[in-house]
Design a protein around this motif. Structure first.
Motif, mmCIF file in Angstrom:
data_model
loop_
_atom_site.group_PDB
_atom_site.id
_atom_site.type_symbol
_atom_site.label_atom_id
_atom_site.label_comp_id
_atom_site.label_asym_id
_atom_site.label_seq_id
_atom_site.Cartn_x
_atom_site.Cartn_y
_atom_site.Cartn_z
ATOM 1 N N THR A 285 7.079 -3.529 10.071
ATOM 2 C CA THR A 285 6.085 -2.807 9.282
ATOM 3 C C THR A 285 4.752 -2.685 10.030
ATOM 4 O O THR A 285 4.573 -3.270 11.087
ATOM 5 C CB THR A 285 5.833 -3.533 7.945
ATOM 6 O OG1 THR A 285 5.489 -4.888 8.228
ATOM 7 C CG2 THR A 285 7.071 -3.507 7.075
ATOM 8 N N CYS B 134 0.828 -1.211 0.000
ATOM 9 C CA CYS B 134 0.000 0.000 0.000
ATOM 10 C C CYS B 134 0.854 1.250 0.000
ATOM 11 O O CYS B 134 0.414 2.320 -0.384
ATOM 12 C CB CYS B 134 -0.978 0.001 1.165
ATOM 13 S SG CYS B 134 -0.287 0.613 2.711
ATOM 14 N N CYS C 67 8.315 -1.520 3.860
ATOM 15 C CA CYS C 67 7.597 -2.288 2.842
ATOM 16 C C CYS C 67 7.544 -1.522 1.529
ATOM 17 O O CYS C 67 7.804 -2.066 0.461
ATOM 18 C CB CYS C 67 6.200 -2.635 3.352
ATOM 19 S SG CYS C 67 5.081 -3.345 2.147
ATOM 20 N N CYS D 173 1.701 -3.653 8.880
ATOM 21 C CA CYS D 173 0.851 -4.831 8.735
ATOM 22 C C CYS D 173 1.706 -6.005 8.272
ATOM 23 O O CYS D 173 2.854 -5.836 7.890
ATOM 24 C CB CYS D 173 -0.298 -4.542 7.765
ATOM 25 S SG CYS D 173 0.104 -4.886 6.042
ATOM 26 N N GLN E 291 2.291 2.696 2.693
ATOM 27 C CA GLN E 291 2.210 3.528 3.885
ATOM 28 C C GLN E 291 3.502 3.567 4.693
ATOM 29 O O GLN E 291 3.882 4.594 5.218
ATOM 30 C CB GLN E 291 1.150 2.942 4.816
ATOM 31 C CG GLN E 291 -0.113 3.682 4.909
ATOM 32 C CD GLN E 291 -0.941 3.138 6.056
ATOM 33 O OE1 GLN E 291 -1.399 3.894 6.869
ATOM 34 N NE2 GLN E 291 -1.148 1.848 6.134
ATOM 35 N N CYS E 292 4.099 2.401 4.889
ATOM 36 C CA CYS E 292 5.274 2.418 5.767
ATOM 37 C C CYS E 292 6.546 2.150 4.976
ATOM 38 O O CYS E 292 6.567 1.364 4.027
ATOM 39 C CB CYS E 292 5.097 1.485 6.966
ATOM 40 S SG CYS E 292 4.777 -0.224 6.634
HETATM 41 S S1 SF4 Z 1 3.499 -3.341 5.490
HETATM 42 FE FE1 SF4 Z 1 1.304 -3.106 5.197
HETATM 43 S S2 SF4 Z 1 0.904 -1.014 5.849
HETATM 44 FE FE2 SF4 Z 1 3.093 -1.118 5.474
HETATM 45 S S3 SF4 Z 1 3.329 -0.449 3.320
HETATM 46 FE FE3 SF4 Z 1 3.208 -2.701 3.353
HETATM 47 S S4 SF4 Z 1 1.053 -3.073 2.959
HETATM 48 FE FE4 SF4 Z 1 1.188 -0.962 3.628
#
Ligand code: SF4
Ligand SMILES: Cc1cc2nc3c(=O)[nH]c(=O)nc-3n(C[C@H](O)[C@H](O)[C@H](O)COP(=O)(O)O)c2cc1C
Ligand code: SF4
Ligand code: FES
Ligand code: FES
Lengths: 176, 322, 450
Positions: free
Chosen positions: C399, C355, C361, C401, C357-358
């Protein structure tokens, strides 16, 4: 629902009724939950989600346009740029790859004279390699519109292309 | 354990403090101050919902609480984890934290451009500070960096998306200022970007504050004059009569000229009082301000580390490999 | 033939329709529950059954249900996770497409147990044709009085709707699913607060997988104890396995947990052996996120015990020599497959699905993909292997998630078990473009605990 007049983008009365039905699946005031499905409708109806289409959806659901742009650019099924009438989305992920997905993609590229991600000059076909579609046991596979085509062979792909060329109504994802 | 039922006791890198229940580890650390404070690139105390994303503030919880002393298996984001009575936390004293944080800094720098000498944020950039502290001398990334074109979002603000670290602070700021937010996060993964989607200006009397909350030089002030001399600007505290905001600002001076105006940041690098667009963008005449005196820069940054006037970037790891 | 609980009637002509489903005993479990059981009784049966989440994590369902906050006057929600996007997994689609009323019946029972009056099924957008089937079945259920107000005169009301995503694997993560259901980008939320306290629209929410919810039907019908009698140890009941790859009979199978892996791969009742008489090279037993096993750790554990299809046995040996049951996406590789290429392919998937966000990842997944691609194309160096190891290590656990972990584990496992194949790619850049490596040499592992 506010009817928006004099706009280049407009749903049909049937579609507006469908929007109302979708909104009614959620509690009062939670109409934003209808956004993803209504965007599918808009994409099917307008061909792709240009700014006008997204702004129209924003007005229908009482959202700020940016909330719609944020969502439309996040999800891989939405096209914010024009695409062909028929999108051939070939799964390229592991289980499909080992069963010949790359061969199928190369074959379509050759047949249509386009590369992955491109659209034919006549605007009929777009080829897109996509990630696992949940048909790994029936690989290789592609999705066109709402339909899954599985256990693909070169011959099957040729037949499909001819079928869609004759009747290019595949990319109506989201319409009844 | 805390003696006072109104407070809980937490120990960070061996230093113990009593804090109100519900305090995050990061804020408890900030109350102690100094070396125990984890770096925070996305959390911003005045922005609701901020934090959790950059992962620079990861710490090790070596004891969960007095009641349940088990350590937490994973490192946790100190900005979004609340303390429990008797909790023991390791920041710099944890090898795991130092290792993971080094990783996070490397990830943040992976696609970051090497344009510190020409960046408005130079000298007060949190990422530069972090790179200085944790960076290795060489990048291990040998692929093409992500690049975006600069775009103007209105007459006052320019977005250099290439520098953005996706902290979401500017989005939270806009959300907090208005229910008609105009910019947001588009696309996803490493293609995600801040934008308005269409060429659009941000309209709100206070929207200029997105520049101040941005931890890097991604959102910049288009009215910034003498930009090429960013390394030589001198900060001065000043105030003015303003009907919209407190009028308390920092003037960044080049000689006797105001190069730019920003809000005042505390020792955590957070703006204490947001200033309005008029003060920030329009008042470039020294006669419009009462100058209080030179601003003290206290925090440990490349500025105060003595690298300030020597065009520091040459000494930062960022530039050692182009 | 082993016991079938979910797919018992799958081959009955017309089972997709209400009338046929009802004739086969459908909705009897709802009758039983609404007429003679309290909602707590239903929770109790599910606890007794030992049912564990079928979405991947295997968390005990009854226990998860008992965590649901029940503040007065605040509605609660049950969400069914039909996002099914984990590569190698296609069982939920099969169930919904073939026997949609089983899911609806499960939704009624589970909603009743949780005191939820408005429940949703969130289905991945690409399954639009399946959504139509389920939506049709929901309409039938309303028409026959199984949904709506005062179901069967019990006083229990339930509205059920199905709603689509639009292409994002991350929306299978429960908090991203909730965000998406709220009409937003699928960015996972920070936990706490957990969905059980603040979920959909900040209300207490339970998210369960399609198969988990469907399994509640036989549990109520036959009783939790009867369900718990099937399976092995803490792996009770049956499990749907999506079998794909180089096998003779790919497809969805319902197995009794505890079935030997060897039997599942080679018997005619299931996969029917490796295609074209080839040798087995590797197995991913639980969807693309779980560690890959080399041929010598598939049918037997490192300790020499027969490997069974159960949560515990597949995980035996920890990540050193074991894997996970995960979502049951069982991907079989024969000797002609390239592990480096396959690992690159999966890392491209996680890169595509992050995604963003962090930072670990967002940045790390793309980096791993690029390094793997370089090795795969014959341009890698020995340092690249260590670099990959270091990148995955710095993503894992750091991370927001678990997608970060899901991206890291396959890379770690591939290097752990197939390092010689990576090295061969680097040392033999030309040859590696012409042919595949074949089987890797058996390694002995120190008997180390999980
Ligand atoms: S670990 Fe989860 S929240 Fe973080 S960027 Fe990856 S998908 Fe997004
Ligand atoms: C990246 C990611 C993707 C996931 N995808 C799915 C999915 O497609 N379907 C699913 O049921 N669970 C998925 N899960 C697990 C869910 O978060 C959640 O644990 C599950 O739906 C709970 O249901 P269960 O307890 O019945 O298994 C995913 C988790 C992660 C981290
Ligand atoms: S532009 Fe600045 S404030 Fe906004 S997300 Fe990027 S780094 Fe953060
Ligand atoms: S890998 Fe192609 S459908 Fe799953
Ligand atoms: S400051 Fe805590 S994660 Fe960014």
């Amino acid at each position: 629902m506010t009817a928006v007049m004099n706009e280049s983008r407009q749903f049909t009365p049937e579609l507006l009724e469908e929007v109302n039905r979708i909104v009614s699946l959620f509690p009062e005031g939670k109409q934003k939950s209808a956004l993803i499905r209504v965007l599918h409708l808009a994409q099917a109806h307008f061909g792709h989600l240009d700014t006008e289409a997204m702004d129209y959806v924003a007005r229908l659901l009482h959202l700020n346009p940016i909330e719609v742009y944020e969502v439309a650019t996040f999800y891989s099924m939405y096209d914010t740029k024009p695409v062909g009438k028929v999108k051939l989305e070939v799964c390229r992920t592991g289980p499909c790859m080992i069963e010949g997905a790359e061969r199928i993609i190369a074959h379509i590229e050759k047949r249509l004279g386009i590369k992955d991600g491109e659209t034919t000059a006549d605007g009929l076909f777009t080829l897109k390699s996509v990630e696992c579609l949940g048909a790994c046991g029936y690989a290789p596979m592609l999705q066109a519109g709402e339909s899954f085509h599985e256990h693909l062979t070169e011959e099957k792909v040729d037949a499909l292309i001819e079928e869609y060329r004759a009747n290019p109504v595949a990319n109506y994802m989201g319409l009844k | 354990m805390s003696e006072n039922p109104e407070t809980v006791s937490v120990t960070i890198d061996g230093k113990t403090i009593q804090v109100a229940p519900g305090t995050t580890i990061l804020n408890a650390a900030r109350q102690i101050g100094g070396e125990v404070v984890p770096p925070a690139m996305c959390y911003y105390s005045s922005l609701k919902g901020s934090g959790g994303k950059c992962r620079t503030c990861l710490v090790e919880v070596s004891k969960g609480s007095e009641k349940d002393p088990r350590p937490m298996p994973k490192l946790v984001a100190s900005c979004s984890t609340t303390v429990m009575d008797g909790m023991e936390v390791k920041n710099k004293t944890s090898e795991r934290v130092v290792d993971a944080r080094g990783g996070v800094v490397e990830f943040l720098l992976l696609n970051h451009p090497l344009d510190c000498p020409v960046c408005d944020q130079a000298g007060e950039c949190k990422l530069q500070d972090l790179a200085f502290e944790h960076g290795k001398s060489k990048t291990r990334y040998e692929f093409k960096r992500r690049e975006f074109d600069k775009i103007d979002i209105g007459p006052y603000i320019q977005l250099h998306m290439t520098r953005c670290i996706m902290c979401y602070r500017c989005v939270h700021t806009a959300n907090q200022l208005t229910d008609k937010r105009e910019h947001g996060v588009l696309h996803r993964g490493d293609a995600a970007e801040i934008g308005t989607f269409i060429e659009k200006s941000l309209e709100n009397d206070f929207i200029g504050n997105v520049i101040d909350v941005c931890p890097v030089g991604a959102l910049t002030d288009k009215t910034f004059r003498f930009r090429s001399r960013v390394w030589y600007t001198k900060p001065m505290d000043a105030n003015c009569e303003c009907s919209k905001c407190s009028g308390k600002a920092v003037l960044w001076m080049v000689g006797n000229e105001i190069a730019r105006v920003t809000g005042r940041k505390d020792e955590n690098g957070e703006v204490t009082e947001f200033i309005c667009n008029e003060c920030r963008f329009d008042k470039k005449d020294l006669s419009q301000w009462n100058v209080e005196g030179p601003r003290k820069i206290e925090r440990s940054s490349v500025i105060s580390a003595g690298h300030y006037e020597q065009t520091a970037p040459e000494h930062t790891p960022l530039l050692n490999k182009a | 033939m082993s016991k079938k609980l979910l797919l018992e009637h799958i081959d009955v002509e017309g089972i997709r329709t209400y009338d046929v489903y009802r004739k086969q005993g459908g909705y009897q479990a709802v009758e039983k529950a609404l007429k003679g059981m309290s909602s707590d009784d239903v929770v109790e049966e599910v606890k007794k059954s030992g049912l564990r989440g079928r979405g991947g994590a295997g968390f005990p369902t009854g226990m998860k249900w008992s965590f649901l906050a029940k503040p007065d006057g605040v509605p609660r929600h049950l969400l069914c996770n039909a996002d099914e996007s984990e590569p190698g997994t296609f069982k939920d689609r099969y169930l919904m497409e073939k026997i949609p009323h089983l899911l609806i019946e499960g939704m009624i029972l589970s909603s009743y147990a949780l005191g939820a009056n408005q429940s949703y099924i969130y289905i991945r957008g690409e399954y639009m044709f399946v959504m139509r089937i389920v939506e049709q079945a929901i309409a039938e259920a309303y028409a026959n009085g199984w949904l709506g107000k005062n179901i069967m005169g019990s006083g229990f009301d339930l509205d059920l709707a199905i709603t689509p995503g639009a292409g994002a694997y991350i929306c299978g993560e429960e908090t991203a699913l909730i965000e998406s259901l709220e009409g937003k980008r699928g960015n996972p939320r920070m936990k706490p607060p957990f969905p059980a306290v603040k979920g959909l629209w900040q209300r207490p929410t339970v998210v369960n997988n399609v198969e988990t919810i469907a399994a509640v039907v036989p549990i109520i019908q036959h009783g939790g104890d009867a369900y718990a009698a099937i399976g092995i140890g803490r792996s009770t009941g049956t499990k749907l396995i999506s079998a794909s790859g180089n096998i003779n009979k790919p497809g969805v199978y319902e197995i009794e947990l505890g079935l030997p892996v060897e039997e599942f791969i080679y018997s005619e009742e299931y996969c029917g052996g490796i295609k074209n008489g080839k040798r087995l090279k590797a197995l991913i037993p639980g969807g693309s996120s779980v560690p890959v096993l080399p041929h010598y750790l598939i049918c037997k554990t490192a300790a020499g015990e027969p490997r069974l299809m159960s949560y515990e046995s597949l995980a035996d040996g920890g990540f050193a020599t074991g894997s996970m049951l995960g979502s049951g996406g069982f991907i079989v590789y024969d000797e002609d497959q390239c592990i480096v290429r396959n690992t690159w392919n999966f890392s491209r998937f996680y890169h595509h699905e992050s995604c963003g966000q962090c930072s670990p990842c967002r940045e790390g997944t793309g980096w791993m993909e690029k390094v793997l691609h370089r090795i795969e194309e014959g341009h890698g160096t020995m340092e690249d292997i260590d670099l990959l190891w270091d990148i995955q290590r710095k993503i894992e656990g750091n991370t927001i998630c678990p997608l970060g972990d899901a991206a890291a584990w396959p890379v770690a496992a591939a290097i752990r078990h197939f390092r010689e194949e990576f090295e061969w790619h680097i040392n033999e850049p030309k040859l590696s473009q012409e042919r595949n490596y074949g089987l890797v040499t058996e390694k002995t592992f120190d008997a180390q605990p999980a």
